[in-house]
Write a protein that holds these residues in place. Structure first.
Motif, PDB file in Angstrom:
ATOM      1  N   ASP A  58      61.818  45.983  29.053  1.00 32.42           N
ATOM      2  CA  ASP A  58      62.954  45.223  29.608  1.00 32.42           C
ATOM      3  C   ASP A  58      64.045  46.164  30.109  1.00 32.42           C
ATOM      4  OD1 ASP A  58      61.849  42.749  29.208  1.00 32.42           O
ATOM      5  OD2 ASP A  58      62.813  42.416  27.264  1.00 32.42           O
TER       6      ASP A  58
ATOM      7  N   LYS B 180      58.489  45.606  24.014  1.00 32.74           N
ATOM      8  CA  LYS B 180      59.058  44.762  25.067  1.00 32.74           C
ATOM      9  C   LYS B 180      60.497  45.168  25.380  1.00 32.74           C
ATOM     10  CE  LYS B 180      60.014  39.986  26.358  1.00 32.74           C
ATOM     11  NZ  LYS B 180      61.444  40.197  26.595  1.00 32.74           N
TER      12      LYS B 180
ATOM     13  N   GLU C 175      52.665  41.721  34.946  1.00 33.41           N
ATOM     14  CA  GLU C 175      52.453  40.272  34.968  1.00 33.41           C
ATOM     15  C   GLU C 175      53.545  39.589  34.148  1.00 33.41           C
ATOM     16  OE1 GLU C 175      49.030  36.989  33.638  1.00 33.41           O
ATOM     17  OE2 GLU C 175      48.616  39.144  33.500  1.00 33.41           O
ATOM     18  N   PHE C 176      54.059  38.472  34.693  1.00 36.78           N
ATOM     19  CA  PHE C 176      55.113  37.731  34.013  1.00 36.78           C
ATOM     20  C   PHE C 176      54.627  36.327  33.651  1.00 36.78           C
ATOM     21  CE2 PHE C 176      57.287  40.898  36.539  1.00 36.78           C
ATOM     22  CZ  PHE C 176      58.293  41.364  35.691  1.00 36.78           C
ATOM     23  N   GLU C 177      55.131  35.814  32.538  1.00 37.05           N
ATOM     24  CA  GLU C 177      54.821  34.446  32.130  1.00 37.05           C
ATOM     25  C   GLU C 177      55.515  33.476  33.075  1.00 37.05           C
ATOM     26  OE1 GLU C 177      54.358  30.793  30.281  1.00 37.05           O
ATOM     27  OE2 GLU C 177      56.345  31.678  30.418  1.00 37.05           O
ATOM     28  N   ASN C 178      54.800  32.454  33.504  1.00 36.80           N
ATOM     29  CA  ASN C 178      55.304  31.564  34.557  1.00 36.80           C
ATOM     30  C   ASN C 178      56.614  30.879  34.221  1.00 36.80           C
ATOM     31  OD1 ASN C 178      53.189  32.091  36.299  1.00 36.80           O
ATOM     32  ND2 ASN C 178      51.895  30.463  35.459  1.00 36.80           N
ATOM     33  N   ILE C 179      56.744  30.367  33.015  1.00 35.07           N
ATOM     34  CA  ILE C 179      57.924  29.561  32.659  1.00 35.07           C
ATOM     35  C   ILE C 179      59.091  30.444  32.215  1.00 35.07           C
ATOM     36  CG2 ILE C 179      58.821  27.778  31.108  1.00 35.07           C
ATOM     37  CD1 ILE C 179      55.993  26.600  31.040  1.00 35.07           C
ATOM     38  N   SER C 180      58.841  31.362  31.289  1.00 34.83           N
ATOM     39  CA  SER C 180      59.925  32.190  30.738  1.00 34.83           C
ATOM     40  C   SER C 180      60.248  33.401  31.616  1.00 34.83           C
ATOM     41  CB  SER C 180      59.553  32.678  29.338  1.00 34.83           C
ATOM     42  OG  SER C 180      58.443  33.568  29.404  1.00 34.83           O
ATOM     43  N   ASN C 181      59.329  33.756  32.499  1.00 27.56           N
ATOM     44  CA  ASN C 181      59.477  34.933  33.365  1.00 27.56           C
ATOM     45  C   ASN C 181      59.607  36.227  32.555  1.00 27.56           C
ATOM     46  OD1 ASN C 181      59.519  35.931  36.039  1.00 27.56           O
ATOM     47  ND2 ASN C 181      61.734  36.200  35.954  1.00 27.56           N
ATOM     48  N   GLN C 182      58.995  36.249  31.378  1.00 24.53           N
ATOM     49  CA  GLN C 182      58.982  37.437  30.534  1.00 24.53           C
ATOM     50  C   GLN C 182      57.712  38.245  30.788  1.00 24.53           C
ATOM     51  OE1 GLN C 182      61.604  38.379  28.450  1.00 24.53           O
ATOM     52  NE2 GLN C 182      62.551  36.721  29.607  1.00 24.53           N
ATOM     53  N   PRO C 183      57.777  39.585  30.693  1.00 23.96           N
ATOM     54  CA  PRO C 183      56.582  40.405  30.927  1.00 23.96           C
ATOM     55  C   PRO C 183      55.532  40.193  29.853  1.00 23.96           C
ATOM     56  CG  PRO C 183      58.388  41.753  30.081  1.00 23.96           C
ATOM     57  CD  PRO C 183      58.967  40.402  30.367  1.00 23.96           C
TER      58      PRO C 183
ATOM     59  N   LYS D 230      65.275  46.470  34.124  1.00 27.12           N
ATOM     60  CA  LYS D 230      66.649  46.144  34.531  1.00 27.12           C
ATOM     61  C   LYS D 230      67.374  47.329  35.154  1.00 27.12           C
ATOM     62  CE  LYS D 230      67.269  42.596  30.972  1.00 27.12           C
ATOM     63  NZ  LYS D 230      67.949  42.258  29.687  1.00 27.12           N
TER      64      LYS D 230
END
Length: 235
Positions: free
Chosen positions: A52, A48, A82-90, A56
């Motif tokens: 990241d 990750k 694809e990103f997680e909805n709440i954390s916006n992490q891949p 960036k």
């Protein structure tokens, strides 16, 4: 491709269930798939922190990378993330393996040069950016990192169209039916406000109004006195 480090280290993964994927993510990896010019799709995982970094520092989905996977190197283009909805992490990434004959559709950012010396902007004009990215149809080995617009000689009222941008051989816009606008050097918008009345004029106007009022009062008083005198004389 430039000489900068665009290599992604990846591992083959055997995860299948949702719980196995969640465990993989909790250990600092993002699951993904490699597909394209290969015999069979490959399930993989990427650190990750590595992902990241490239998210960036690069135009990630329009940049060609090399993936090292179990001792083999593949030239790839990120196609979906694809990103997680709440954390916006891949949480998932797809790569397409490229070959010499591969053509791809990518969005490329537009970069504007020489704004400080642009005649139109120096005269008070405004740079109106219509498109910050342009969708291009490209051979995989000729994907530009950015599209350059030179403003050095642009005057107020000029429009910059896609035809003004030098594209690599074989690279064409996906919009083919018109010479669409990238940006314009527009005339400045000036909003006129009502001009305040001069202080002297206001004072004169106010003073004149007061004098007029006093004169009216005085006139009314004189008239009243004359009426009273006339009444007394009649008596």
């Amino acid at each position: 491709m430039s000489s900068e480090n665009n290599t992604i280290e990846a591992l083959v993964r055997s995860t299948k269930t949702k719980s196995e994927l969640n465990k993989l993510r909790s250990e600092g990896f993002v699951p993904g798939i490699l597909y394209g010019d290969i015999d069979k799709n490959i399930n993989l995982s990427v650190k990750k922190s590595t992902l990241d970094h490239f998210l960036k520092t690069t135009n990630f989905k329009s940049k060609v990378f090399k993936i090292n996977l179990d001792g083999k190197e593949y030239e790839v283009l990120p196609r979906d993330i694809e990103f997680e909805n709440i954390s916006n992490q891949p949480i998932h990434v797809d790569f397409q393996k490229l070959s010499a004959n591969t053509k791809v559709i990518v969005w490329i950012p537009v970069k504007f040069l020489n704004e400080e010396t642009c005649p139109g902007l120096k005269m008070g004009g405004v740079l109106n950016i219509v498109r910050r990215k342009v969708e291009l149809d490209c051979p995989a080995d000729k994907i530009p990192s950015e599209l350059i617009v030179d403003l050095a000689k642009r005057e107020i009222g000029e429009s910059i169209h896609i035809s003004a941008i030098n594209l690599p051989e074989g690279v064409v816009p996906t919009i083919k039916d018109r010479d669409f606008t990238i940006a314009t050097v527009a005339a400045p918008t000036v909003v006129k406000e009502p001009e305040p009345a001069a202080e002297g004029a206001e004072a004169t106007a106010e003073g004149g109004e007061e004098e007029k009022t006093e004169e009216a009062k005085s006139g009314d008083a004189d008239k009243s006195g004359e009426e009273k005198k006339e009444s007394t004389d009649k008596k």
